[in-house]
Every structure is written in C-alpha cells, then in structure tokens.
Design a protein around this motif. Structure first.
Motif, PDB file in Angstrom:
ATOM      1  N   PRO A 180       7.815   6.396  -4.710  1.00  0.00           N
ATOM      2  CA  PRO A 180       9.074   6.386  -4.279  1.00  0.00           C
ATOM      3  C   PRO A 180       9.130   4.976  -3.131  1.00  0.00           C
ATOM      4  CG  PRO A 180       8.859   8.599  -4.262  1.00  0.00           C
ATOM      5  CD  PRO A 180       7.503   7.925  -4.709  1.00  0.00           C
ATOM      6  N   ALA A 181      10.135   4.084  -3.089  1.00  0.00           N
ATOM      7  CA  ALA A 181      10.042   3.179  -2.333  1.00  0.00           C
ATOM      8  C   ALA A 181       9.826   3.527  -0.770  1.00  0.00           C
ATOM      9  CB  ALA A 181      11.367   2.275  -2.298  1.00  0.00           C
ATOM     10  N   ALA A 182      10.144   4.705  -0.403  1.00  0.00           N
ATOM     11  CA  ALA A 182      10.018   5.030   1.057  1.00  0.00           C
ATOM     12  C   ALA A 182       8.741   5.301   1.437  1.00  0.00           C
ATOM     13  CB  ALA A 182      10.594   6.586   1.164  1.00  0.00           C
ATOM     14  N   PHE A 183       7.795   5.275   0.331  1.00  0.00           N
ATOM     15  CA  PHE A 183       6.222   5.714   0.564  1.00  0.00           C
ATOM     16  C   PHE A 183       5.472   4.242   0.433  1.00  0.00           C
ATOM     17  CE2 PHE A 183       7.019  10.168  -0.704  1.00  0.00           C
ATOM     18  CZ  PHE A 183       7.194  10.573   0.328  1.00  0.00           C
ATOM     19  N   ARG A 188       9.140  10.209  12.786  1.00  0.00           N
ATOM     20  CA  ARG A 188       7.542  10.463  13.197  1.00  0.00           C
ATOM     21  C   ARG A 188       7.067   9.542  12.182  1.00  0.00           C
ATOM     22  NH1 ARG A 188       6.721  16.465  13.230  1.00  0.00           N
ATOM     23  NH2 ARG A 188       4.738  16.091  14.580  1.00  0.00           N
ATOM     24  N   LEU A 189       7.339   9.225  11.286  1.00  0.00           N
ATOM     25  CA  LEU A 189       6.378   8.476  10.061  1.00  0.00           C
ATOM     26  C   LEU A 189       6.674   6.778  10.622  1.00  0.00           C
ATOM     27  CD1 LEU A 189       4.543   8.149   7.663  1.00  0.00           C
ATOM     28  CD2 LEU A 189       6.754   7.934   6.070  1.00  0.00           C
ATOM     29  N   GLU A 190       7.668   6.256  10.718  1.00  0.00           N
ATOM     30  CA  GLU A 190       8.163   5.120  11.279  1.00  0.00           C
ATOM     31  C   GLU A 190       7.157   4.759  12.498  1.00  0.00           C
ATOM     32  OE1 GLU A 190       9.437   2.548   9.634  1.00  0.00           O
ATOM     33  OE2 GLU A 190       9.313   4.009   7.970  1.00  0.00           O
ATOM     34  N   ALA A 191       7.202   5.645  13.547  1.00  0.00           N
ATOM     35  CA  ALA A 191       6.551   5.406  14.600  1.00  0.00           C
ATOM     36  C   ALA A 191       5.033   5.339  14.578  1.00  0.00           C
ATOM     37  CB  ALA A 191       6.774   6.810  15.746  1.00  0.00           C
ATOM     38  N   ALA A 192       4.676   6.257  13.582  1.00  0.00           N
ATOM     39  CA  ALA A 192       3.047   6.347  13.245  1.00  0.00           C
ATOM     40  C   ALA A 192       2.597   4.895  12.411  1.00  0.00           C
ATOM     41  CB  ALA A 192       2.714   7.396  12.287  1.00  0.00           C
ATOM     42  N   LYS A 193       3.741   4.417  11.587  1.00  0.00           N
ATOM     43  CA  LYS A 193       3.096   3.210  10.673  1.00  0.00           C
ATOM     44  C   LYS A 193       3.201   1.976  11.830  1.00  0.00           C
ATOM     45  CE  LYS A 193       6.353   3.332   7.529  1.00  0.00           C
ATOM     46  NZ  LYS A 193       7.107   3.137   6.422  1.00  0.00           N
ATOM     47  N   ALA A 194       4.146   2.014  12.759  1.00  0.00           N
ATOM     48  CA  ALA A 194       4.294   0.931  13.802  1.00  0.00           C
ATOM     49  C   ALA A 194       2.782   0.993  14.518  1.00  0.00           C
ATOM     50  CB  ALA A 194       5.443   1.096  14.781  1.00  0.00           C
ATOM     51  N   PHE A 195       2.465   2.034  15.248  1.00  0.00           N
ATOM     52  CA  PHE A 195       1.209   2.340  15.750  1.00  0.00           C
ATOM     53  C   PHE A 195       0.031   1.811  15.022  1.00  0.00           C
ATOM     54  CE2 PHE A 195      -2.527   4.466  17.073  1.00  0.00           C
ATOM     55  CZ  PHE A 195      -2.519   4.845  18.671  1.00  0.00           C
ATOM     56  N   ILE A 196      -0.157   2.293  13.737  1.00  0.00           N
ATOM     57  CA  ILE A 196      -1.186   2.086  12.894  1.00  0.00           C
ATOM     58  C   ILE A 196      -1.244   0.296  12.383  1.00  0.00           C
ATOM     59  CG2 ILE A 196      -2.227   2.207  10.664  1.00  0.00           C
ATOM     60  CD1 ILE A 196      -1.189   5.467  10.938  1.00  0.00           C
ATOM     61  N   LEU A 197      -0.304   0.054  11.998  1.00  0.00           N
ATOM     62  CA  LEU A 197       0.022  -1.563  11.791  1.00  0.00           C
ATOM     63  C   LEU A 197      -0.517  -2.290  12.951  1.00  0.00           C
ATOM     64  CD1 LEU A 197       2.880  -1.773   9.287  1.00  0.00           C
ATOM     65  CD2 LEU A 197       0.414  -1.968   8.828  1.00  0.00           C
ATOM     66  N   ASP A 198       0.081  -1.989  14.079  1.00  0.00           N
ATOM     67  CA  ASP A 198      -0.294  -2.748  15.541  1.00  0.00           C
ATOM     68  C   ASP A 198      -1.948  -2.847  15.545  1.00  0.00           C
ATOM     69  OD1 ASP A 198       2.230  -3.392  16.055  1.00  0.00           O
ATOM     70  OD2 ASP A 198       2.348  -2.084  17.318  1.00  0.00           O
ATOM     71  N   SER A 209       0.761  -1.141  -0.068  1.00  0.00           N
ATOM     72  CA  SER A 209       0.065   0.151   0.048  1.00  0.00           C
ATOM     73  C   SER A 209       0.752   1.088   0.136  1.00  0.00           C
ATOM     74  CB  SER A 209      -0.936  -0.063   0.860  1.00  0.00           C
ATOM     75  OG  SER A 209      -0.208  -0.125   2.363  1.00  0.00           O
ATOM     76  N   ILE A 210       0.209   2.255  -0.455  1.00  0.00           N
ATOM     77  CA  ILE A 210       0.924   3.541  -0.570  1.00  0.00           C
ATOM     78  C   ILE A 210       0.762   4.399   0.599  1.00  0.00           C
ATOM     79  CG2 ILE A 210       1.611   5.627  -1.963  1.00  0.00           C
ATOM     80  CD1 ILE A 210       0.734   3.472  -4.379  1.00  0.00           C
ATOM     81  N   VAL A 211       1.822   5.060   1.261  1.00  0.00           N
ATOM     82  CA  VAL A 211       1.707   6.191   2.265  1.00  0.00           C
ATOM     83  C   VAL A 211       1.762   7.359   1.406  1.00  0.00           C
ATOM     84  CG1 VAL A 211       2.754   7.670   4.183  1.00  0.00           C
ATOM     85  CG2 VAL A 211       2.819   5.083   4.129  1.00  0.00           C
ATOM     86  N   PRO A 212       0.432   8.331   1.691  1.00  0.00           N
ATOM     87  CA  PRO A 212       0.386   9.678   0.768  1.00  0.00           C
ATOM     88  C   PRO A 212       1.726  10.280   0.817  1.00  0.00           C
ATOM     89  CG  PRO A 212      -1.740   9.505   2.239  1.00  0.00           C
ATOM     90  CD  PRO A 212      -0.522   8.113   2.648  1.00  0.00           C
ATOM     91  N   PRO A 213       1.960  10.569  -0.473  1.00  0.00           N
ATOM     92  CA  PRO A 213       3.259  11.590  -0.579  1.00  0.00           C
ATOM     93  C   PRO A 213       2.847  12.924  -0.590  1.00  0.00           C
ATOM     94  CG  PRO A 213       2.039  11.032  -2.781  1.00  0.00           C
ATOM     95  CD  PRO A 213       1.549  10.406  -1.848  1.00  0.00           C
ATOM     96  N   VAL A 214       3.739  13.718  -0.520  1.00  0.00           N
ATOM     97  CA  VAL A 214       3.589  15.166  -0.178  1.00  0.00           C
ATOM     98  C   VAL A 214       3.023  15.807  -1.328  1.00  0.00           C
ATOM     99  CG1 VAL A 214       4.752  17.615   0.333  1.00  0.00           C
ATOM    100  CG2 VAL A 214       5.481  15.456   1.765  1.00  0.00           C
ATOM    101  N   GLU A 270       3.362  16.778   8.077  1.00  0.00           N
ATOM    102  CA  GLU A 270       4.512  16.927   9.089  1.00  0.00           C
ATOM    103  C   GLU A 270       4.711  15.496   9.641  1.00  0.00           C
ATOM    104  OE1 GLU A 270       3.253  19.198  12.874  1.00  0.00           O
ATOM    105  OE2 GLU A 270       1.580  20.034  11.634  1.00  0.00           O
ATOM    106  N   ILE A 271       3.917  14.633   9.574  1.00  0.00           N
ATOM    107  CA  ILE A 271       4.179  13.351   9.780  1.00  0.00           C
ATOM    108  C   ILE A 271       5.016  12.553   8.810  1.00  0.00           C
ATOM    109  CG2 ILE A 271       3.414  10.942  10.583  1.00  0.00           C
ATOM    110  CD1 ILE A 271       3.301  13.365  12.654  1.00  0.00           C
ATOM    111  N   ILE A 272       4.652  12.786   7.391  1.00  0.00           N
ATOM    112  CA  ILE A 272       4.949  11.924   6.275  1.00  0.00           C
ATOM    113  C   ILE A 272       6.479  12.401   5.819  1.00  0.00           C
ATOM    114  CG2 ILE A 272       4.653  11.759   3.776  1.00  0.00           C
ATOM    115  CD1 ILE A 272       1.507  12.060   4.374  1.00  0.00           C
ATOM    116  N   GLY A 273       6.751  13.824   6.159  1.00  0.00           N
ATOM    117  CA  GLY A 273       8.016  14.247   5.702  1.00  0.00           C
ATOM    118  C   GLY A 273       9.067  14.060   6.846  1.00  0.00           C
ATOM    119  N   ASP A 274       8.774  13.530   7.927  1.00  0.00           N
ATOM    120  CA  ASP A 274       9.792  13.271   8.961  1.00  0.00           C
ATOM    121  C   ASP A 274       9.909  11.793   9.183  1.00  0.00           C
ATOM    122  OD1 ASP A 274      10.850  12.854  11.599  1.00  0.00           O
ATOM    123  OD2 ASP A 274      10.273  14.521  12.090  1.00  0.00           O
ATOM    124  N   PRO A 275      11.049  11.130   8.745  1.00  0.00           N
ATOM    125  CA  PRO A 275      10.954   9.642   8.673  1.00  0.00           C
ATOM    126  C   PRO A 275      10.810   8.899  10.229  1.00  0.00           C
ATOM    127  CG  PRO A 275      12.745  10.706   7.292  1.00  0.00           C
ATOM    128  CD  PRO A 275      12.112  11.826   7.833  1.00  0.00           C
TER     129      PRO A 275
END
Length: 329
Positions: free
Chosen positions: A107-110, A279-289, A87-92, A272-277
């Motif tokens: 981008p692979a980062a998203f 904070r984004l990793e913390a968000a992805k972990a929270f959401i996937l959990d 799935s794709i994290v929304p890009p900036v 703010e979250i998407i542009g900060d690696p």
C-alpha cells in the motif's frame, strides 16, 4: 515472474525456499517495487517457526522491511512515481504484504520516499527498529533530558536504536546485555553504562549508577526473572515497557515494587504506531530528522546476498549479531 522467498511448512531456516511466482499489478492505492535490500527481523523467524501472532496459509511468504525502486503505481497513488527510491514501513500483516522478494507490492501509505544519500542497506534497515524504539520511548514514555533509561537486549537492532534515541533527546541510556563480550561495542555505540546481567548483580549496579533518582523508563523484550531486579531499581512513577518475551522462564509480577512505587508495566506492539496515521507521521518525521542529522544511524551487523536467505536466518537465530541483518537483492 519474480523470485520470492516462501515456506510450505513451519520449521527452521531450512524450510525457506526461493521460488518463481507471478507478481500481480498493483491495485488501487498500491505500489510495486523492485527490491534492492531487505531488513531481517525476529518476527519473521517467529512466523516461519509457527510462533508468531499471525497464522499463515501455506505456501506462505514473509518479510517486513525492504527498500528499492518504484516500478509502477496503481490508480489513485499520488506523490510516488516510477523511479522513486523508497523504503517500506512494516505493515500490520506480513502475510498479506510480504517483503522478501525481487518484486513486491505494498500500500502506498506504507511507502516512504527517502533521500538519495541513503544506501539501500540503510533504507532497508531503519523503520522497524526506529519505529519500535520511538513508539516506546518517545510516544509512550515521553523520555526526556536527564532521564535514566534501561535498554535490555541492548545489542539488538531495536536496542541500539533505543540507545541512539535516548542520546538524541539527552537521556542517559544504560545497556543491559547477558555477558561482557559486547560491552566495549555498546559503549562505542552510545551506551553511557553497560551491565552484564549474567556476571553482575543487576539491581545493585542499577542503583549504583542511578543513585536516588532511580530508573524512570525500562525498555525490555526479554521478560522472565529480570523483571524483579529491574523494577526494584525503578523510580516512583516509572514505566516498564515490554515488547517481547524472549525468556523461556515465567515472568513474576513484582507486586510490592509496583504498589509502593506506583509503577506502570505496559505491553507494547509497534502496530500501535503503524496503525495510527497521526502517530506514524510524527514518528516518521522524528526518525528522518535524526537520520539526516546523523543522530540516528543504523548499525549493520552483516549483509547476505538474496540466495543465502537460509544462512541469513541461521545467523538471525544465533544471537551473535550486533545490530541489523540485511539481505541484498
């Protein structure tokens, strides 16, 4: 060649066209994906109508969320291979990386690999709503157990995501909606209380519910006249996070409430979250959990086939939906 959605001028849903174009091979660090489903967002209607923070060059593409199967990867991409379900994290920028199409490059980062138990509809519907709600409530407001949190536009996908996240951390979500038509649905989807702002006195109902504690956190995409009753019911040191501006009315600044209660009124963009690696990793972990545990579960309002993208955008702007609109490809 692949079918994509483009528009050649600003306007209503009817300006959207499905057209065949060549999709280039992915550059270094990029991934090309066969799309199975798209998640629709109000930002896409704003871009289409000429009211978004980006200015497109015509013909323009659009779209922020998709899920599908990796077709090929560019040089330097690790941990993602052809055949992966992603799935794709929304890009900036959705103009630079649009998601509406049969074949898209990001981008692979998203790009996030997701468990095979997720349906394509679920995978396409999760990132924007949960990232937006997480960033406001958890990352910024530090929502915690026993907090009262007010969620306006509560039947939107972000509103429902916020209600779920509030329950996940033990806070008490108070849903605000315009009329009582969606009250029972909101209660069944986790709201502890529901206030119909066009039918009830918002300030007095909030004070009745929260008592002397007041509301510590408000999540609002509306603005306008609602600011005054919201801040009047907030607790000392509370925070109101504004992530939209749906109301056509001027938004008053509630000076005396802000001063007397030392309130924070804060604008917020999910970028703010998407542009900060970190904070984004913390968000992805929270959401996937939360998704894996079942505490978070996207609410799908309606699903449209790709050929009905115009009808899907009409429904998006009708304000009749309860949850997320998904388009299958």
């Amino acid at each position: 060649m692949a079918r994509v959605v483009r528009f050649h001028e600003h306007g209503g849903p009817d300006v959207l066209r499905i057209e065949d174009i060549n999709i280039p091979k992915p550059d270094r660090g990029e991934v090309r994906i066969h799309v199975k489903a798209l998640g629709l967002n109000r930002a896409e209607a704003l871009l289409r109508s000429g009211n978004y923070i980006e200015t497109p060059a015509f013909p323009s593409r659009l779209g922020l969320e998709a899920a599908g199967i990796v077709e090929t990867v560019g040089e330097g991409v690790r941990d993602i291979v052809p055949g992966d379900a992603v799935s794709i994290v929304p890009p900036v920028s959705m103009v630079r990386w649009p998601a509406y199409g049969e074949l898209v490059t990001f981008p692979a980062a998203f790009v996030v690999k997701h468990p095979p138990s997720f349906s394509w509809e679920t995978a396409a519907a999760m990132w924007m709503q949960y990232l937006t709600a997480y960033g406001a409530l958890i990352d910024i407001a530090k929502l915690h157990r026993n907090d009262f949190v007010v969620v306006t536009a509560a039947s939107s996908s972000v509103g429902l995501a916020a209600i779920q996240i509030a329950n996940m951390v033990g806070a008490t979500p108070i849903a605000v909606t315009r009329t009582s038509v969606k009250k029972n649905a909101l209660l069944s989807h986790g709201a502890a209380h529901v206030i119909a702002s066009a039918e009830e006195n918002l300030e007095s109902r909030l004070k009745e519910i929260t008592g002397p504690d007041g509301v510590r956190v408000v999540l609002d995409p509306v603005g306008g006249r609602i600011f005054e009753p919201l801040t009047a019911a907030m607790s000392r040191g509370g925070i109101l996070i504004e992530y939209g501006g749906l109301s056509p009315d001027p938004t008053p600044f509630p000076l005396f409430a802000v001063l007397s209660k030392v309130l924070t009124l804060r604008g917020y963009l999910v970028h703010e979250i998407i542009g900060d690696p970190a904070r984004l990793e913390a968000a992805k972990a929270f959401i996937l959990d939360g998704l894996m545990s079942g505490a978070l579960k996207p609410v799908i309002a309606k699903t449209f086939p790709f050929d009905q993208i115009v009808e899907a955008h009409r429904f998006l702007e009708s304000n009749e939906q309860f949850g997320k609109i998904v388009v299958t490809v």
